[in-house]
Design a protein around this motif. Structure first.
Motif, PDB file in Angstrom:
ATOM      1  N   ARG A  28       0.848  -1.199   0.000  1.00  0.00           N
ATOM      2  CA  ARG A  28       0.000   0.000   0.000  1.00  0.00           C
ATOM      3  C   ARG A  28       0.877   1.239   0.000  1.00  0.00           C
ATOM      4  O   ARG A  28       2.046   1.199   0.392  1.00  0.00           O
ATOM      5  CB  ARG A  28      -0.955  -0.016   1.177  1.00  0.00           C
ATOM      6  N   SER A  29       0.340   2.351  -0.436  1.00  0.00           N
ATOM      7  CA  SER A  29       1.091   3.603  -0.491  1.00  0.00           C
ATOM      8  C   SER A  29       0.953   4.363   0.815  1.00  0.00           C
ATOM      9  O   SER A  29      -0.145   4.482   1.370  1.00  0.00           O
ATOM     10  CB  SER A  29       0.579   4.493  -1.630  1.00  0.00           C
ATOM     11  N   VAL A  30       2.092   4.865   1.300  1.00  0.00           N
ATOM     12  CA  VAL A  30       2.106   5.725   2.486  1.00  0.00           C
ATOM     13  C   VAL A  30       3.023   6.912   2.210  1.00  0.00           C
ATOM     14  O   VAL A  30       3.859   6.862   1.313  1.00  0.00           O
ATOM     15  CB  VAL A  30       2.602   4.976   3.752  1.00  0.00           C
ATOM     16  N   THR A  31       2.857   7.951   2.988  1.00  0.00           N
ATOM     17  CA  THR A  31       3.754   9.103   2.924  1.00  0.00           C
ATOM     18  C   THR A  31       4.658   9.039   4.139  1.00  0.00           C
ATOM     19  O   THR A  31       4.182   8.961   5.274  1.00  0.00           O
ATOM     20  CB  THR A  31       2.964  10.426   2.903  1.00  0.00           C
ATOM     21  N   VAL A  32       5.966   9.047   3.902  1.00  0.00           N
ATOM     22  CA  VAL A  32       6.954   8.945   4.975  1.00  0.00           C
ATOM     23  C   VAL A  32       7.373  10.349   5.397  1.00  0.00           C
ATOM     24  O   VAL A  32       7.735  11.184   4.558  1.00  0.00           O
ATOM     25  CB  VAL A  32       8.193   8.147   4.503  1.00  0.00           C
ATOM     26  N   ASP A  33       7.327  10.630   6.701  1.00  0.00           N
ATOM     27  CA  ASP A  33       7.742  11.914   7.253  1.00  0.00           C
ATOM     28  C   ASP A  33       9.219  11.835   7.623  1.00  0.00           C
ATOM     29  O   ASP A  33       9.586  11.327   8.683  1.00  0.00           O
ATOM     30  CB  ASP A  33       6.902  12.240   8.483  1.00  0.00           C
ATOM     31  N   LEU A  34      10.080  12.324   6.732  1.00  0.00           N
ATOM     32  CA  LEU A  34      11.527  12.228   6.949  1.00  0.00           C
ATOM     33  C   LEU A  34      12.008  13.039   8.148  1.00  0.00           C
ATOM     34  O   LEU A  34      13.068  12.752   8.701  1.00  0.00           O
ATOM     35  CB  LEU A  34      12.275  12.665   5.689  1.00  0.00           C
ATOM     36  N   SER A  35      11.241  14.035   8.577  1.00  0.00           N
ATOM     37  CA  SER A  35      11.667  14.849   9.718  1.00  0.00           C
ATOM     38  C   SER A  35      11.707  14.042  11.010  1.00  0.00           C
ATOM     39  O   SER A  35      12.334  14.460  11.987  1.00  0.00           O
ATOM     40  CB  SER A  35      10.755  16.071   9.893  1.00  0.00           C
ATOM     41  N   LYS A  36      11.085  12.882  11.024  1.00  0.00           N
ATOM     42  CA  LYS A  36      11.070  12.018  12.214  1.00  0.00           C
ATOM     43  C   LYS A  36      12.215  10.995  12.214  1.00  0.00           C
ATOM     44  O   LYS A  36      12.365  10.221  13.145  1.00  0.00           O
ATOM     45  CB  LYS A  36       9.743  11.275  12.330  1.00  0.00           C
ATOM     46  N   PHE A  37      12.994  10.969  11.147  1.00  0.00           N
ATOM     47  CA  PHE A  37      14.123  10.050  11.024  1.00  0.00           C
ATOM     48  C   PHE A  37      15.414  10.820  11.277  1.00  0.00           C
ATOM     49  O   PHE A  37      15.507  11.999  10.951  1.00  0.00           O
ATOM     50  CB  PHE A  37      14.175   9.444   9.612  1.00  0.00           C
ATOM     51  N   THR A  38      16.407  10.152  11.851  1.00  0.00           N
ATOM     52  CA  THR A  38      17.716  10.792  12.047  1.00  0.00           C
ATOM     53  C   THR A  38      18.779  10.008  11.291  1.00  0.00           C
ATOM     54  O   THR A  38      18.730   8.776  11.230  1.00  0.00           O
ATOM     55  CB  THR A  38      18.099  10.860  13.539  1.00  0.00           C
ATOM     56  N   LYS A  39      19.722  10.737  10.735  1.00  0.00           N
ATOM     57  CA  LYS A  39      20.765  10.116   9.922  1.00  0.00           C
ATOM     58  C   LYS A  39      21.530   9.059  10.707  1.00  0.00           C
ATOM     59  O   LYS A  39      21.718   7.951  10.236  1.00  0.00           O
ATOM     60  CB  LYS A  39      21.719  11.172   9.371  1.00  0.00           C
ATOM     61  N   GLU A  40      21.988   9.388  11.889  1.00  0.00           N
ATOM     62  CA  GLU A  40      22.819   8.472  12.678  1.00  0.00           C
ATOM     63  C   GLU A  40      22.091   7.182  13.035  1.00  0.00           C
ATOM     64  O   GLU A  40      22.686   6.119  13.067  1.00  0.00           O
ATOM     65  CB  GLU A  40      23.306   9.156  13.963  1.00  0.00           C
ATOM     66  N   THR A  41      20.810   7.273  13.295  1.00  0.00           N
ATOM     67  CA  THR A  41      20.036   6.118  13.751  1.00  0.00           C
ATOM     68  C   THR A  41      19.337   5.372  12.627  1.00  0.00           C
ATOM     69  O   THR A  41      19.356   4.148  12.588  1.00  0.00           O
ATOM     70  CB  THR A  41      18.970   6.563  14.773  1.00  0.00           C
ATOM     71  N   HIS A  42      18.728   6.101  11.696  1.00  0.00           N
ATOM     72  CA  HIS A  42      17.846   5.478  10.715  1.00  0.00           C
ATOM     73  C   HIS A  42      18.401   5.348   9.305  1.00  0.00           C
ATOM     74  O   HIS A  42      17.968   4.473   8.562  1.00  0.00           O
ATOM     75  CB  HIS A  42      16.514   6.237  10.666  1.00  0.00           C
ATOM     76  N   TYR A  43      19.330   6.233   8.908  1.00  0.00           N
ATOM     77  CA  TYR A  43      19.863   6.131   7.543  1.00  0.00           C
ATOM     78  C   TYR A  43      21.336   6.550   7.458  1.00  0.00           C
ATOM     79  O   TYR A  43      21.717   7.408   6.676  1.00  0.00           O
ATOM     80  CB  TYR A  43      19.005   6.920   6.541  1.00  0.00           C
ATOM     81  N   LEU A  61       1.056  10.068   8.730  1.00  0.00           N
ATOM     82  CA  LEU A  61       2.338   9.882   8.053  1.00  0.00           C
ATOM     83  C   LEU A  61       3.128   8.740   8.683  1.00  0.00           C
ATOM     84  O   LEU A  61       3.044   8.501   9.888  1.00  0.00           O
ATOM     85  CB  LEU A  61       3.158  11.173   8.118  1.00  0.00           C
ATOM     86  N   ALA A  62       3.903   8.049   7.854  1.00  0.00           N
ATOM     87  CA  ALA A  62       4.735   6.938   8.333  1.00  0.00           C
ATOM     88  C   ALA A  62       5.978   7.494   9.021  1.00  0.00           C
ATOM     89  O   ALA A  62       6.659   8.371   8.491  1.00  0.00           O
ATOM     90  CB  ALA A  62       5.124   6.034   7.169  1.00  0.00           C
ATOM     91  N   VAL A  63       6.257   6.958  10.197  1.00  0.00           N
ATOM     92  CA  VAL A  63       7.402   7.366  11.013  1.00  0.00           C
ATOM     93  C   VAL A  63       8.093   6.095  11.526  1.00  0.00           C
ATOM     94  O   VAL A  63       7.526   5.003  11.445  1.00  0.00           O
ATOM     95  CB  VAL A  63       6.949   8.261  12.189  1.00  0.00           C
TER      96      VAL A  63
END
Length: 124
Positions: A28-43, A61-63
């Motif tokens: 299914r399609s979702v919109t991901v809220d990148l402001s809730k992700f952190t570089k060091e932890t998530h990407y 939004l997906a977090v």
């Protein structure tokens, strides 16, 4: 919880978290809220990896998954850079049913949820 870094992962994608092909064409399609992700932890490698578990926030939004209300797992790698790190990924594909190898989910400490009100994922 922190991301399990996988030095062999790249934007081609590490699909070892998938236990079957069932449902991968029905994400299914979702919109991901990148402001809730952190570089060091998530990407730390510059992208949110496929298989990453997410929750749907109160705003729809997906977090990052916080241990409650699993919505599913992202089906693709999503690049993140300084330009879009505070924006959104529109129409991201989400696996919310199918089979998943819990030990291969790219999120350190991930455990299959005891209950899943929002998914029908079978964890192996």
């Amino acid at each position: 919880m922190a991301l399990i870094t996988n030095s062999t992962s790249n934007l081609g994608g590490d699909q070892s978290w998938l236990a079957s092909a069932h449902a991968i064409w029905n994400g299914r399609s979702v919109t991901v809220d990148l402001s809730k992700f952190t570089k060091e932890t998530h990407y730390p490698q510059g992208f949110i990896p496929q298989g990453f578990p997410v929750t749907i926030g109160e705003d729809g939004l997906a977090v990052p998954y916080d241990g409650t209300n699993l919505a599913g797992h992202l089906l693709n790698d999503y690049p993140v850079d300084a330009v879009n790190a505070t924006g959104k990924i529109e129409a991201a594909a989400l696996l919310d049913h199918g089979r998943v190898v819990a030990s291969k989910v790219p999120f350190q400490g991930f455990k299959a949820p005891a209950t899943q009100a929002n998914t029908t994922i079978n964890y192996l």
